[in-house]
Design a protein around this motif. Structure first.
Motif, short mmCIF file in Angstrom:
data_model
loop_
_atom_site.label_atom_id
_atom_site.label_comp_id
_atom_site.label_asym_id
_atom_site.label_seq_id
_atom_site.Cartn_x
_atom_site.Cartn_y
_atom_site.Cartn_z
N LEU A 1 -3.89 -7.06 -7.74
CA LEU A 1 -3.20 -6.45 -6.59
C LEU A 1 -4.18 -5.68 -5.71
CD1 LEU A 1 0.21 -4.95 -7.82
CD2 LEU A 1 -0.14 -6.50 -5.90
N PHE A 2 -5.00 -4.87 -6.39
CA PHE A 2 -5.88 -3.99 -5.61
C PHE A 2 -7.29 -4.52 -5.49
CE2 PHE A 2 -2.98 -0.70 -4.64
CZ PHE A 2 -2.04 -0.71 -5.66
N ILE B 1 2.39 -3.19 -0.96
CA ILE B 1 1.28 -2.48 -0.32
C ILE B 1 1.34 -2.51 1.20
CG2 ILE B 1 -1.22 -2.34 -0.15
CD1 ILE B 1 -1.39 -3.56 -2.90
N ARG B 2 1.60 -3.68 1.74
CA ARG B 2 1.41 -3.80 3.17
C ARG B 2 2.61 -3.41 4.01
NH1 ARG B 2 -2.13 -9.42 3.53
NH2 ARG B 2 -3.73 -8.71 2.06
N ARG C 1 2.49 -8.40 -3.31
CA ARG C 1 1.44 -7.59 -2.71
C ARG C 1 1.82 -7.15 -1.30
NH1 ARG C 1 -4.02 -10.36 -1.86
NH2 ARG C 1 -2.68 -11.44 -0.37
#
Lengths: 419, 427
Positions: free
Chosen positions: A50-51, A270-271, A266
């Motif tokens: 993910l990161f 996150i976005r 993701r």
């Protein structure tokens, strides 16, 4: 509330968003993500994917390598930077969760951890001297479901039921590359059915005013729970370097949306929805915790029937009101006591008066009696005196007559008339 | 990249890890901005200044619209605050603007209390927010923030110095609100006089310890422009909603026989600077300062007043629960005590009254005892009298009887004597 006004020229507050942007970048961002699931479900790998970093590595091993006898809750913080934006990421993992033979209450350390973070925030927020508070509350919990293909395990259901009102839960199907697309579909349907059946509230994507966005949201909703695959290795496929898992029969690509839902996760986590996850944690989960905590403190020892529907007050306002009530109660009590007092005094005084009157009456009666006797005596004396006077007068007359008679006799004797 | 506040808070022990690709969290500021734009913004301005200094006109000019209100007269009995809220929109940004005007400021003969209603108003807004924040069930994220974010203080264009009313008022307000002093109707002052005037004002503010709002210089993107502007304070402004044709454009201006003062001409007045600083660059900072500095100060004072502390005498930090519980126990104890006191007071009164009544009863009985005794005496006297009368009566009776006996004896003797005499005569 306000009136609508139209501007006739440039003012400049359209620049406000930029000001906000600027300030937020300067301040930096923070996010706390919790991962829960049995060991071996690929949690650490997923986080790394993910990161795009080695959060978990040889040096900092993932939870599956750190299992102790009991469920632990541990956090690791990392600072990551991208595009001028700094993010302080805290990953909370739960080594040992679900791995014991008897897993009863293995969720308790998790609940305790979340509550303790809420407690810290509440205390910091309630201080007299407050400073800028770091937000270490858990913003999102990724729950890993084992890809059995059948349905949720009792542990899964139990965990989600206990945590869904404390944290945003996003359930994921782990190691999704062990399921064929049809099996995956079935599995997802089954899981969503069971979630609804048990009334579990998982994180909901907010509706927006934007049509386009809503369409996207609907698409995501249809694919819940997301089936993910993670990988730490980069493989070359068709000349491209991709993250994936190499099998004899092919490569399962992490970022290929036909292979799994990783990209959706993701993008969403996150976005697009990171800020919303924080907002929901702040406005809903934290406020629930806070109101429950404060209600307990305030209403300790107060009649429960009164407290319903009165939670719009602060504890201090509540105390103020209780004080007012008490003052009113005391006033009433005082009045009542006063009344009783007056009444009793009146009674006693009345009694005293009555007794006085009685005694007075008796005294009068006796006095009258005596006076009557006096009068009687007077009368008797008068009678006696009268009688005496009369008799004495009579006696005197008789004496006088006797005296006269005897004098006459003497005279006659002397004359010799007596022979 | 400079360390962010959050990174600094996290401390030294946090490791930084490199990213091997684009993760995407650099969209966080945009996510945040989108959220705030969809919620809408809110801003509250307070205009303080004497009647007739052009406050309303300036607001109209700043926000390019005609706000409500009629020009006020000079004979207001006290200072009142009138507020109006407007919904404005520029491109996609919605702004809920509240304008608060001081009506009657500086018009009274005795102006000692003029600042009081202003301070009260500001405090009331803080109090409302504090109450909301302390509620058990609260909705802070949808609360309409009514706290004053900026106070524009209008200085009369005398050209000499600040009036004492100005100094007193600003001193009372500087710890409660962001003060931005402006020289009103500055088209009455010439350029040279203006420079001197500004210097005089600034030095008077400094020597009296008045803290006016400084545009922030900690963010490098705006540090330069802000620090330059700080040097131009106080802004000398002219307001006008009338338009005059200059060249081929219609501009806002004031037309005099000797020329035209153009409001948006930076060499004529500082209007543009004010608009830039107040609205375009620092609006968000003004809101932030209000919340983190002025509101926190108010809150701290209020809580301390109510007896809240952060640490107990042993310097251990209190948890919220302990604090509330301690307060509550104290409070309940107080109530109990009051109740006890009242009861005791009543018990005392009852005792006293009982003693009183007992006294009265005793007196009554004593009185009647005396009377009884008197009565007894009287009765005895009467008895004595009766007795003596009896004796007299008896004595008399005896005398009477004796006398009668004697008489009857004498009669008998007399009879027999007569008989003897008669007998002798007969012989």
């Amino acid at each position: 509330m306000g009136q609508q006004k139209n501007l006739e020229g440039y003012v400049g507050f359209a620049n406000l968003p930029n000001q906000v942007y600027r300030k937020s970048v300067k301040r930096g961002f923070e996010f706390t993500l919790m991962v829960v699931g049995e060991s071996g479900l690929g949690k650490s790998t997923l986080i790394n994917s993910l990161f795009l970093t080695d959060l978990y590595s040889g040096e900092y091993p993932g939870p599956s390598h750190r299992i102790k006898k009991t469920v632990q809750v541990e956090q690791s913080k990392v600072l990551i930077k991208e595009g001028g934006v700094q993010l302080l990421l805290t990953i909370v993992d739960t080594p040992g969760f679900g791995d014991a033979v008897d897993n009863s209450n293995c969720w308790q350390p998790v609940i305790d951890h979340i509550d303790s973070k809420f407690e810290d925030y509440l205390n910091a927020e309630s201080r007299v001297n407050r400073r800028q508070m770091p937000d270490s509350r858990v913003h999102c919990c990724l729950y890993f479901i084992a890809p059995s293909g059948h349905g949720l395990k009792p542990l899964d259901i139990e965990f989600m039921k206990r945590l869904h009102e404390k944290v945003n839960i996003i359930p994921l199907i782990a190691k999704a590359d062990t399921l064929t697309p049809e099996e995956c579909q079935q599995f997802k349907k089954q899981i969503m059915r069971e979630i609804q059946e048990h009334k579990i509230k998982i994180y909901e994507f907010p509706e927006t005013d934007d049509e386009e966005e809503n369409k996207l949201v609907k698409k995501i909703k249809d694919r819940l729970p997301l089936a993910v695959v993670g990988s730490n290795t980069i493989i070359e496929v068709n000349g491209k370097r991709v993250r994936g898992r190499q099998y004899p029969w092919g490569v399962a690509e992490v970022e290929n949306s036909e292979h799994c839902d990783f990209t959706i996760l993701r993008n969403m986590l996150i976005r697009t929805h990171m800020q919303d996850l924080k907002d929901v944690t702040n406005n809903v989960h934290y406020e629930n915790y806070r109101s429950r905590k404060l209600a307990a403190v305030t209403y300790n020892g107060v009649d429960n029937n009164k407290s319903k529907g009165q939670l719009t007050k602060s504890p201090l306002a509540q105390m103020e009101e209780e004080r007012r009530e008490h003052v009113a109660k005391m006033k009433k009590m005082e009045m009542e006591m006063e009344q009783v007092f007056e009444m009793k005094v009146k009674e006693k005084i009345q009694k005293l008066k009555d007794s006085e009157a009685e005694l007075q009456r008796r005294h009068e009666h006796m006095k009258k009696n005596l006076e009557a006797q006096h009068k009687e005596l007077e009368e008797k004396r008068r009678q006696y005196e009268e009688e005496k006077v009369n008799w004495e007068a009579q006696q005197r007359v008789m004496e006088q007559a006797k005296l006269d008679a005897s004098r006459t006799l003497e005279k006659n004797k002397k004359k010799g008339k007596i022979f | 990249m400079a360390a962010t506040e959050i990174a600094r808070q996290a401390g030294e022990g946090v490791r930084s890890v490199p990213l091997s690709g684009h993760v995407g969290f650099d969209s966080m500021p945009d996510q945040l901005v989108n959220k705030s734009v969809s919620q809408g913004f809110c801003f509250n301005i307070l205009c303080v200044g004497e009647t007739g200094l052009g406050k309303s006109t300036l607001m109209d000019t700043l926000f390019n619209t005609k706000f409500e209100g009629e020009p006020t007269t000079h004979n207001q009995p006290g200072v009142q605050l009138k507020s109006n809220t407007y919904e404005l929109q520029e491109s996609n940004v919605r702004l809920k603007l509240t304008m608060v005007n001081t009506v009657g400021f500086g018009d009274q003969i005795n102006k000692e209390d003029s600042y009081k209603s202003i301070v009260e108003f500001i405090d009331t807004q803080f109090e409302a927010y504090l109450q909301e924040e302390l509620k058990i069930r609260r909705t802070l994220h949808s609360y309409h923030d009514s706290r004053i974010h900026a106070c524009l203080y209008f200085i009369a264009p005398t050209g000499h110095s600040l009036k004492s009313l100005d100094l007193v008022t600003m001193k009372k307000l500087d710890s409660k609100v962001n003060i931005i002093p402006i020289i009103a109707k500055s088209d009455a002052i010439s350029k040279s006089e203006l420079a001197k005037f500004k210097i005089k004002i600034t030095s008077e503010l400094v020597s009296n310890g008045v803290q006016i709002y400084q545009f922030p210089t900690d963010d490098e993107t705006v540090a330069e422009i802000n620090s330059t502007m700080n040097g131009h304070l106080p802004f000398a402004v002219v307001g006008s909603t009338e338009e005059v044709k200059i060249g081929n454009k219609m501009v806002k201006a004031r037309q005099y026989p000797w020329g035209t003062v153009q409001v948006e001409n930076e060499s004529h007045c500082d209007f543009v600077k004010l608009r830039e600083m107040l609205i375009r660059v620092n609006m968000e900072d003004l809101r932030e300062q209000t919340h983190t500095r002025h509101y926190e100060l108010y809150r701290r004072c209020k809580l301390e007043e109510m007896g809240f502390k952060d640490t107990d005498p042993d310097s251990k930090p209190f948890s919220l629960q302990e604090t509330y519980e301690a307060k509550r126990n104290e409070f309940m104890g107080e109530l109990q005590k009051k109740e006890e006191e009242m009861r005791q007071m009543f018990v005392q009164r009852v005792k006293e009254k009982e003693a009183e009544l007992k006294e009265a009863e005793k007196e009554l009985h004593e009185k009647f005892d005396r009377l009884k005794k008197l009565h007894q005496d009287e009765k005895k006297k009467l008895e004595d009298k009766k007795k003596s009368l009896e004796e007299e009566l008896n004595a008399f009776k005896q005398r009477k009887t004796a006398t009668e006996l004697l008489q009857s004896q004498a009669q008998q003797a007399g009879g027999s004597t007569t008989l003897k005499r008669d007998k002798e005569r007969k012989k």
